[in-house]
Write a protein that holds these residues in place. Structure first.
Motif, PDB file in Angstrom:
ATOM      1  N   MET A  71       0.827  -1.199   0.000  1.00  0.00           N
ATOM      2  CA  MET A  71       0.000   0.000   0.000  1.00  0.00           C
ATOM      3  C   MET A  71       0.869   1.260   0.000  1.00  0.00           C
ATOM      4  N   GLU A  72       0.371   2.307  -0.610  1.00  0.00           N
ATOM      5  CA  GLU A  72       1.033   3.611  -0.575  1.00  0.00           C
ATOM      6  C   GLU A  72       0.387   4.451   0.515  1.00  0.00           C
ATOM      7  N   GLN A  73       1.196   5.070   1.376  1.00  0.00           N
ATOM      8  CA  GLN A  73       0.655   5.893   2.450  1.00  0.00           C
ATOM      9  C   GLN A  73       0.855   7.366   2.123  1.00  0.00           C
ATOM     10  N   VAL A  74      -0.236   8.133   2.296  1.00  0.00           N
ATOM     11  CA  VAL A  74      -0.197   9.573   2.058  1.00  0.00           C
ATOM     12  C   VAL A  74      -0.731  10.264   3.303  1.00  0.00           C
ATOM     13  N   ASN A  75      -0.078  11.332   3.731  1.00  0.00           N
ATOM     14  CA  ASN A  75      -0.465  12.042   4.944  1.00  0.00           C
ATOM     15  C   ASN A  75      -0.879  13.477   4.625  1.00  0.00           C
ATOM     16  N   PHE A  76      -1.905  13.954   5.316  1.00  0.00           N
ATOM     17  CA  PHE A  76      -2.387  15.320   5.138  1.00  0.00           C
ATOM     18  C   PHE A  76      -2.577  15.973   6.502  1.00  0.00           C
ATOM     19  N   ASP A  77      -2.291  17.271   6.571  1.00  0.00           N
ATOM     20  CA  ASP A  77      -2.609  18.082   7.745  1.00  0.00           C
ATOM     21  C   ASP A  77      -3.699  19.063   7.360  1.00  0.00           C
ATOM     22  N   VAL A  78      -4.760  19.118   8.146  1.00  0.00           N
ATOM     23  CA  VAL A  78      -5.874  20.018   7.863  1.00  0.00           C
ATOM     24  C   VAL A  78      -5.558  21.399   8.433  1.00  0.00           C
ATOM     25  N   ASN A  79      -5.704  22.430   7.601  1.00  0.00           N
ATOM     26  CA  ASN A  79      -5.505  23.799   8.083  1.00  0.00           C
ATOM     27  C   ASN A  79      -6.823  24.566   8.055  1.00  0.00           C
ATOM     28  N   GLU A  80      -6.765  25.837   8.401  1.00  0.00           N
ATOM     29  CA  GLU A  80      -7.990  26.627   8.496  1.00  0.00           C
ATOM     30  C   GLU A  80      -8.703  26.758   7.156  1.00  0.00           C
ATOM     31  N   GLU A  81      -7.946  26.695   6.061  1.00  0.00           N
ATOM     32  CA  GLU A  81      -8.539  26.890   4.741  1.00  0.00           C
ATOM     33  C   GLU A  81      -9.404  25.710   4.311  1.00  0.00           C
ATOM     34  N   ASN A  82      -9.089  24.507   4.771  1.00  0.00           N
ATOM     35  CA  ASN A  82      -9.856  23.346   4.310  1.00  0.00           C
ATOM     36  C   ASN A  82     -10.505  22.571   5.438  1.00  0.00           C
ATOM     37  N   GLU A  83     -10.731  23.226   6.578  1.00  0.00           N
ATOM     38  CA  GLU A  83     -11.471  22.569   7.658  1.00  0.00           C
ATOM     39  C   GLU A  83     -12.968  22.673   7.385  1.00  0.00           C
ATOM     40  N   GLY A  84     -13.754  21.895   8.141  1.00  0.00           N
ATOM     41  CA  GLY A  84     -15.203  22.011   8.079  1.00  0.00           C
ATOM     42  C   GLY A  84     -15.849  21.318   6.905  1.00  0.00           C
ATOM     43  N   VAL A  85     -15.156  20.367   6.280  1.00  0.00           N
ATOM     44  CA  VAL A  85     -15.749  19.605   5.181  1.00  0.00           C
ATOM     45  C   VAL A  85     -15.737  18.127   5.539  1.00  0.00           C
ATOM     46  N   ARG A  86     -16.591  17.373   4.879  1.00  0.00           N
ATOM     47  CA  ARG A  86     -16.627  15.936   5.112  1.00  0.00           C
ATOM     48  C   ARG A  86     -15.277  15.308   4.763  1.00  0.00           C
ATOM     49  N   LEU A  87     -14.950  14.250   5.472  1.00  0.00           N
ATOM     50  CA  LEU A  87     -13.683  13.557   5.240  1.00  0.00           C
ATOM     51  C   LEU A  87     -13.581  13.042   3.807  1.00  0.00           C
ATOM     52  N   ASP A  88     -14.672  12.448   3.302  1.00  0.00           N
ATOM     53  CA  ASP A  88     -14.619  11.912   1.939  1.00  0.00           C
ATOM     54  C   ASP A  88     -14.482  13.022   0.904  1.00  0.00           C
TER      55      ASP A  88
ATOM     56  N   ILE B 273     -16.414  15.440   9.937  1.00  0.00           N
ATOM     57  CA  ILE B 273     -16.118  16.811   9.536  1.00  0.00           C
ATOM     58  C   ILE B 273     -14.702  17.186   9.990  1.00  0.00           C
ATOM     59  N   THR B 274     -13.895  17.599   9.057  1.00  0.00           N
ATOM     60  CA  THR B 274     -12.496  17.892   9.354  1.00  0.00           C
ATOM     61  C   THR B 274     -12.353  19.134  10.231  1.00  0.00           C
ATOM     62  N   LYS B 275     -11.298  19.115  11.053  1.00  0.00           N
ATOM     63  CA  LYS B 275     -11.007  20.228  11.958  1.00  0.00           C
ATOM     64  C   LYS B 275      -9.543  20.641  11.765  1.00  0.00           C
ATOM     65  N   THR B 276      -9.283  21.914  12.041  1.00  0.00           N
ATOM     66  CA  THR B 276      -7.909  22.417  11.958  1.00  0.00           C
ATOM     67  C   THR B 276      -6.972  21.573  12.828  1.00  0.00           C
ATOM     68  N   ASN B 277      -5.810  21.256  12.262  1.00  0.00           N
ATOM     69  CA  ASN B 277      -4.757  20.461  12.911  1.00  0.00           C
ATOM     70  C   ASN B 277      -5.043  18.961  12.915  1.00  0.00           C
ATOM     71  N   ASP B 278      -6.157  18.521  12.295  1.00  0.00           N
ATOM     72  CA  ASP B 278      -6.355  17.082  12.117  1.00  0.00           C
ATOM     73  C   ASP B 278      -5.201  16.517  11.298  1.00  0.00           C
ATOM     74  N   LYS B 279      -4.754  15.322  11.686  1.00  0.00           N
ATOM     75  CA  LYS B 279      -3.729  14.619  10.909  1.00  0.00           C
ATOM     76  C   LYS B 279      -4.386  13.394  10.280  1.00  0.00           C
ATOM     77  N   ILE B 280      -4.401  13.370   8.976  1.00  0.00           N
ATOM     78  CA  ILE B 280      -5.092  12.315   8.231  1.00  0.00           C
ATOM     79  C   ILE B 280      -4.062  11.412   7.559  1.00  0.00           C
ATOM     80  N   ASN B 281      -4.173  10.135   7.803  1.00  0.00           N
ATOM     81  CA  ASN B 281      -3.291   9.137   7.186  1.00  0.00           C
ATOM     82  C   ASN B 281      -4.119   8.260   6.262  1.00  0.00           C
ATOM     83  N   LEU B 282      -3.752   8.246   4.995  1.00  0.00           N
ATOM     84  CA  LEU B 282      -4.483   7.484   3.982  1.00  0.00           C
ATOM     85  C   LEU B 282      -3.583   6.394   3.426  1.00  0.00           C
ATOM     86  N   ASN B 283      -4.056   5.152   3.505  1.00  0.00           N
ATOM     87  CA  ASN B 283      -3.363   4.031   2.877  1.00  0.00           C
ATOM     88  C   ASN B 283      -4.092   3.683   1.581  1.00  0.00           C
TER      89      ASN B 283
END
Length: 302
Positions: free
Chosen positions: A1-18, A54-64
Motif C-alpha cells: 500500500m502507498e501511504q499519504v499524509n495530510f494536515d488540515v488547516n484553516e482553509e480546508n477545515e469544516g468539510v466531510r472527510l470523503d 467533519i475535518t477540523k484544523t490540525n487534524d492529521k489524516i493518514n491514507l493508505n
C-alpha cells in the motif's frame, strides 16, 4: 500500500472527510474514497472515522491507498461521435462529463470502454490495457476533439508530433473578467501544486508551458477566448488563465466556488485538432462545434 499524509488547516477545515480526500486526487472518485474509508484505510488522529466526519484544523489524516488491482477493461456499447476514421486512427468528439480512460473508482463508462467496443482489437498497445489507443487526454469536464491510434506505428508518429509541439490544438473557453489584451502569450512553467495535490500550479523548475490566447468576444463581466497550445501540460489553460486573474467559468478547481450559472465543469472545448497523418504524411485538420451547454452560456451573456 502507498501511504499519504495530510494536515488540515484553516482553509480546508469544516468539510466531510470523503470530500476532503477526493479533492486531493484527480484520479479517485468520491465513491472510491468512501469505500477505502469504510475498509479502515483512513485514520484521523490515529482513529478510524466515517466518511461523513467533519475535518477540523490540525487534524492529521493518514491514507493508505490499496495497490491497484489488475484491470480487464471491458468494451461497452456507448455512443460516441466519430469525426474521422481510417485504418490508422480515429478522431472523436468527446462530450463533457466523460472520463477518457479508467482509473480507481471509475472503471466503466469511459471513452476507452466506448472505443474498445467500436474498434475491438484494432487499437495501439503502447499505453497498456488501461489506455489502449490513447495518445493524449483532455479533462473529464472538457469537451472536444481527441485522436485515437489504432496501431503502434500511428501512436508513435502522433506522439512524436506532440513532443515536437507540431500538432494544432485550439480551445474555446469562457473566463471571468474582461481580458484587455486582444492577444497574449503565457510562458510559465507548470508542476503539481506544492500543497494541494488536486491542483497544478506555476512552479519554478516545473515543465515549460506555453499558451497563446486570442480574445473572440468581450461581455460585461466575462470574455470568450481562444487558446492555442504550444505545449500540453496538465490543466495548462486553466492554470495560465488563473495566473492572469481570469479563471474559467464553471471551473471547480481553479475558479470561484459559487457561479450564477448551473454548470458541472469548466467552460472549455477542444475545438480544433490538426496533425500530419502517420501514413499519408498529409496535414489534416478537424473542427467541432461548441456543445449546447456552452452555447447556452454564450447566449445568456450576449
Amino acid at each position: 500500500m502507498e501511504q499519504v499524509n495530510f494536515d488540515v488547516n484553516e482553509e480546508n477545515e469544516g468539510v466531510r472527510l470523503d470530500v476532503f480526500l477526493s479533492g486531493k486526487f484527480d484520479n479517485m472518485s468520491r465513491s472510491y474514497i468512501q469505500k477505502i474509508i469504510k475498509e479502515g484505510n483512513v485514520l484521523v488522529n490515529d482513529k478510524k472515522e466515517k466518511p461523513r466526519y467533519i475535518t477540523k484544523t490540525n487534524d492529521k489524516i493518514n491514507l493508505n491507498i490499496p495497490k491497484p488491482k489488475e484491470l480487464e477493461v471491458e468494451a461497452e456499447n456507448i455512443d460516441i461521435e466519430i469525426v474521422y476514421e481510417d485504418d490508422d486512427l480515429l478522431v472523436v468528439n468527446k462530450p463533457a462529463g466523460m472520463v477518457v480512460h479508467p482509473a480507481p473508482g471509475n472503471y466503466t463508462g469511459t471513452l476507452v470502454n466506448a472505443i474498445l467496443y467500436h474498434c475491438k482489437d484494432n487499437l495501439s498497445s503502447i499505453n497498456g490495457v488501461i489506455r489502449p489507443g490513447i495518445v493524449h487526454r483532455i479533462d473529464k469536464d472538457t469537451s472536444g476533439l481527441l485522436m485515437i491510434a489504432k496501431n503502434n506505428n500511428a501512436h508513435n508518429c502522433l506522439s512524436e508530433q506532440l513532443k515536437d509541439h507540431s500538432i494544432t490544438r485550439k480551445y474555446h473557453m469562457i473566463c471571468y473578467g474582461v481580458v484587455k489584451e486582444d492577444t497574449m502569450t503565457v510562458d510559465a512553467p507548470i508542476a503539481r501544486h506544492p500543497v494541494d495535490r488536486l491542483k497544478m500550479a506555476i512552479v519554478e523548475g516545473g515543465k515549460r508551458a506555453v499558451t497563446h490566447f486570442k480574445v473572440l468576444k468581450r461581455f460585461d463581466k466575462y470574455t470568450y477566448v481562444e487558446a492555442e497550445l504550444e505545449t500540453g501540460r496538465t490543466h495548462q489553460i486553466r492554470v495560465h488563465m488563473l495566473s492572469k486573474r481570469h479563471p474559467l467559468v464553471g471551473d471547480p478547481v481553479y475558479g470561484p466556488k459559487n457561479s450564477k450559472f448551473k454548470l458541472n465543469g469548466q467552460m472549455l472545448h477542444a475545438k480544433t485538432l490538426g496533425f500530419i497523418h502517420p501514413t499519408t504524411n498529409e496535414y489534416m485538420e478537424f473542427n467541432s462545434d461548441i456543445p449546447p451547454h456552452f452555447k447556452r452560456i454564450l447566449n445568456i451573456l450576449d
